[in-house]
Scaffold this active site. Sequence first.
Site, mmCIF file in Angstrom:
data_model
loop_
_atom_site.group_PDB
_atom_site.id
_atom_site.type_symbol
_atom_site.label_atom_id
_atom_site.label_comp_id
_atom_site.label_asym_id
_atom_site.label_seq_id
_atom_site.Cartn_x
_atom_site.Cartn_y
_atom_site.Cartn_z
ATOM 1 N N GLY A 256 0.834 -1.206 0.000
ATOM 2 C CA GLY A 256 0.000 0.000 0.000
ATOM 3 C C GLY A 256 0.860 1.244 0.000
ATOM 4 O O GLY A 256 2.009 1.220 -0.449
ATOM 5 N N VAL B 40 0.854 4.717 5.256
ATOM 6 C CA VAL B 40 0.323 3.638 6.103
ATOM 7 C C VAL B 40 1.423 2.599 6.370
ATOM 8 O O VAL B 40 1.493 2.035 7.469
ATOM 9 C CB VAL B 40 -0.926 2.993 5.458
ATOM 10 C CG1 VAL B 40 -1.422 1.829 6.299
ATOM 11 C CG2 VAL B 40 -2.040 4.024 5.296
ATOM 12 N N GLY B 41 2.286 2.374 5.394
ATOM 13 C CA GLY B 41 3.395 1.427 5.583
ATOM 14 C C GLY B 41 4.219 1.776 6.812
ATOM 15 O O GLY B 41 4.622 0.897 7.587
ATOM 16 N N GLU C 240 5.638 -3.396 0.591
ATOM 17 C CA GLU C 240 5.579 -3.174 -0.865
ATOM 18 C C GLU C 240 4.861 -1.846 -1.056
ATOM 19 O O GLU C 240 3.637 -1.785 -0.981
ATOM 20 C CB GLU C 240 4.802 -4.316 -1.544
ATOM 21 C CG GLU C 240 5.413 -5.688 -1.378
ATOM 22 C CD GLU C 240 6.639 -5.903 -2.265
ATOM 23 O OE1 GLU C 240 6.963 -5.039 -3.089
ATOM 24 O OE2 GLU C 240 7.274 -6.965 -2.109
ATOM 25 N N CYS D 95 1.115 0.553 -9.023
ATOM 26 C CA CYS D 95 2.266 1.049 -8.248
ATOM 27 C C CYS D 95 3.482 1.309 -9.132
ATOM 28 O O CYS D 95 4.278 2.190 -8.850
ATOM 29 C CB CYS D 95 2.614 0.064 -7.143
ATOM 30 S SG CYS D 95 2.867 -1.596 -7.759
HETATM 31 P P1 NAD Z 1 -3.542 2.361 1.521
HETATM 32 O O1 NAD Z 1 -2.203 2.468 2.162
HETATM 33 O O2 NAD Z 1 -4.516 3.466 1.725
HETATM 34 O O3 NAD Z 1 -4.289 1.028 1.996
HETATM 35 C C1 NAD Z 1 -3.715 -0.244 1.899
HETATM 36 C C2 NAD Z 1 -4.253 -1.137 2.993
HETATM 37 O O4 NAD Z 1 -3.858 -0.611 4.267
HETATM 38 C C3 NAD Z 1 -5.767 -1.261 3.009
HETATM 39 O O5 NAD Z 1 -6.130 -2.615 3.214
HETATM 40 C C4 NAD Z 1 -6.163 -0.420 4.213
HETATM 41 O O6 NAD Z 1 -7.334 -0.855 4.851
HETATM 42 C C5 NAD Z 1 -4.974 -0.612 5.136
HETATM 43 N N1 NAD Z 1 -4.836 0.489 6.117
HETATM 44 C C6 NAD Z 1 -5.242 1.761 6.002
HETATM 45 N N2 NAD Z 1 -4.911 2.464 7.111
HETATM 46 C C7 NAD Z 1 -4.284 1.591 7.937
HETATM 47 C C8 NAD Z 1 -3.682 1.705 9.245
HETATM 48 N N3 NAD Z 1 -3.668 2.852 9.904
HETATM 49 N N4 NAD Z 1 -3.106 0.600 9.770
HETATM 50 C C9 NAD Z 1 -3.085 -0.559 9.079
HETATM 51 N N5 NAD Z 1 -3.623 -0.722 7.851
HETATM 52 C C10 NAD Z 1 -4.226 0.334 7.300
HETATM 53 O O7 NAD Z 1 -3.226 2.116 -0.021
HETATM 54 P P2 NAD Z 1 -4.230 2.098 -1.237
HETATM 55 O O8 NAD Z 1 -4.732 3.476 -1.486
HETATM 56 O O9 NAD Z 1 -5.216 1.002 -1.076
HETATM 57 O O10 NAD Z 1 -3.205 1.655 -2.417
HETATM 58 C C11 NAD Z 1 -2.451 2.550 -3.142
HETATM 59 C C12 NAD Z 1 -1.003 2.565 -2.720
HETATM 60 O O11 NAD Z 1 -0.454 1.247 -2.713
HETATM 61 C C13 NAD Z 1 -0.153 3.343 -3.709
HETATM 62 O O12 NAD Z 1 0.776 4.117 -2.998
HETATM 63 C C14 NAD Z 1 0.545 2.259 -4.513
HETATM 64 O O13 NAD Z 1 1.745 2.672 -5.119
HETATM 65 C C15 NAD Z 1 0.764 1.214 -3.463
HETATM 66 N N6 NAD Z 1 0.943 -0.106 -4.060
HETATM 67 C C16 NAD Z 1 2.154 -0.733 -3.985
HETATM 68 C C17 NAD Z 1 2.345 -1.968 -4.602
HETATM 69 C C18 NAD Z 1 3.662 -2.718 -4.579
HETATM 70 O O14 NAD Z 1 3.666 -3.912 -4.871
HETATM 71 N N7 NAD Z 1 4.769 -2.085 -4.263
HETATM 72 C C19 NAD Z 1 1.276 -2.559 -5.269
HETATM 73 C C20 NAD Z 1 0.077 -1.884 -5.320
HETATM 74 C C21 NAD Z 1 -0.100 -0.672 -4.705
#
Ligand code: NAD
Length: 502
Positions: free
Chosen positions: A196, A200-201, A218, A252
């Site tokens: 994600g 959040v990471g 990731e 991503c």
């Molecule tokens: P996001 O970070 O908003 O959400 C991802 C997940 O995290 C969701 O399941 C969400 O419920 C959970 N989450 C949200 N807040 C949280 C918290 N405080 N604690 C724990 N978990 C929480 O990301 P998104 O908007 O769903 O996805 C887009 C992002 O993901 C972009 O930045 C994209 O580049 C990245 N991404 C990376 C890869 C990769 O393989 N490197 C692949 C796809 C997407």
Amino acid sequence: MATLQYTPVDEIEKIRSRLQDGFKTGKTKSLEYRKYQLLQLAYLLKENRTRFIEAMRIDLGRPVFESEFYEIASCLGDIAVTVKSLDKWAKPEGVPFDINWFAMKPKTHKVPKGTILIITPFNYPVWLVMQPLMSAIAAGNAVCLKASENAPATTGLWTELMPKYLDPDLVQMVNGGVTETTRNTEAELSAVSYTGSGTVGRIVAMAAAKHLTPVTLELGGKSPVVVDASCDIEMTAKRVLLGRFVNAGQTCVSPDYILVVKSVQDKFLAALERTYKSFVNGDGPTPPGSFSHIITDRHAGEVILGGETDASQKHISLSVITDVPKDDSLMSEEIFGPVMPILPVEDLDEAIHYINSGDRPLAIYVFADDKKIKDKVRNETMSGTMAFNECMIQVGVNGLPFGGTGASGYGYHTGEHGYKSFRICEQRSTTLSCAVDKILWWRYPPYTDANIRAMKRVMRDGLPAKPKGPPSLSSGKSVSWGKWVMVLVAIAAAAAVKKNRS
Ligand code: NAD
């Protein structure tokens, strides 16, 4: 918009303990059982293909072609490879031969970590669930899956189907938003795999640090494209635009912005325009069913420039914005939408300097025919992945690791790298004791001079001779020329000796 039923918060602990108990039963020690689970996962997807395609249409307005190609077909192929390769991947590994230790038969066993929490984003709601899940199952773990609440139709479908196909003692889903996920990330787990955003990471990594839980991150970021004057302009325009077109730029590794060398900027823009028209059938709007929409208002709100928009449909047309200054707000964070800023640069050095002044990207794309240009960008930049004269394709190549570096994350997805380097599989070393005391008698006290002499004989450091100075940094070419000269001199000398004798 579909609705997703969230898991009641007081259920979450029970779900985790069920998984922990499931793992303790030892079922996953059997490779055959893991393969069975993997095939069940594959058939879950295959037998419900049309329902997944429809769910992704509801969540993302996703064209059938993209759901089939980028999500379903590639996942099924990856599971097939995993099932076929598992015996080989799981085999204990020996160590390089060493006279001192070989008799102990030292080995590395690949053992599962335990109960893994997998958190996934909305943008590829099948592929990004399947990749870590298949690695985790293949490595013999129990899995608590938290798929995105922002892809409710697809996440709902996973929730319905998982218990019908997979062992519920080993795989369970927890649905929800921040509250539910926080309940999970703050618990003691064996590992967390998070895909994600970087924001959040960081929260996930900090929560995991409390229990020293290992984490795979990731993440995303801004993946640049470098367009050099030596490239094939038509092909570059086609591949770059496709990279931004797929899933409405919500990938991503989507090309985030373009650094084009000024001398070819006009030609490149004209080629982009021609390509754009060919993608959308002329001057009209994008044909229905061939372009995804933006998933949430938050993401629609982030896109501030260009193109036709329809907020009610979360639609933004593919938009190209030229002459974007480097300090423009479009350049401050990942765009994650179908908007492509173009920044003109004087030369390659300026492009490299700009890339290096930001976070390390997940991908860098270089369009050039000149090998020296490609080598220069590869040598002088850093990123998780890199592709020449292509966009995004590197993620699908079997056998290549997929992961980030620095702000784009750490650890890997895909194939054996997911199984092994994902760190869902522990490396546990073993040695067998044997009659080594005949060789290692000196390790026991009292430590006499004889013990020290014997120890030094066995523990030779094996270092090569100390270098006389630093090596020559001249190119490999001249070194091999030197070698050839030596060979020729030796042949000439041998011939002369032979002649003298005859
Ligand atoms: P996001 O970070 O908003 O959400 C991802 C997940 O995290 C969701 O399941 C969400 O419920 C959970 N989450 C949200 N807040 C949280 C918290 N405080 N604690 C724990 N978990 C929480 O990301 P998104 O908007 O769903 O996805 C887009 C992002 O993901 C972009 O930045 C994209 O580049 C990245 N991404 C990376 C890869 C990769 O393989 N490197 C692949 C796809 C997407």
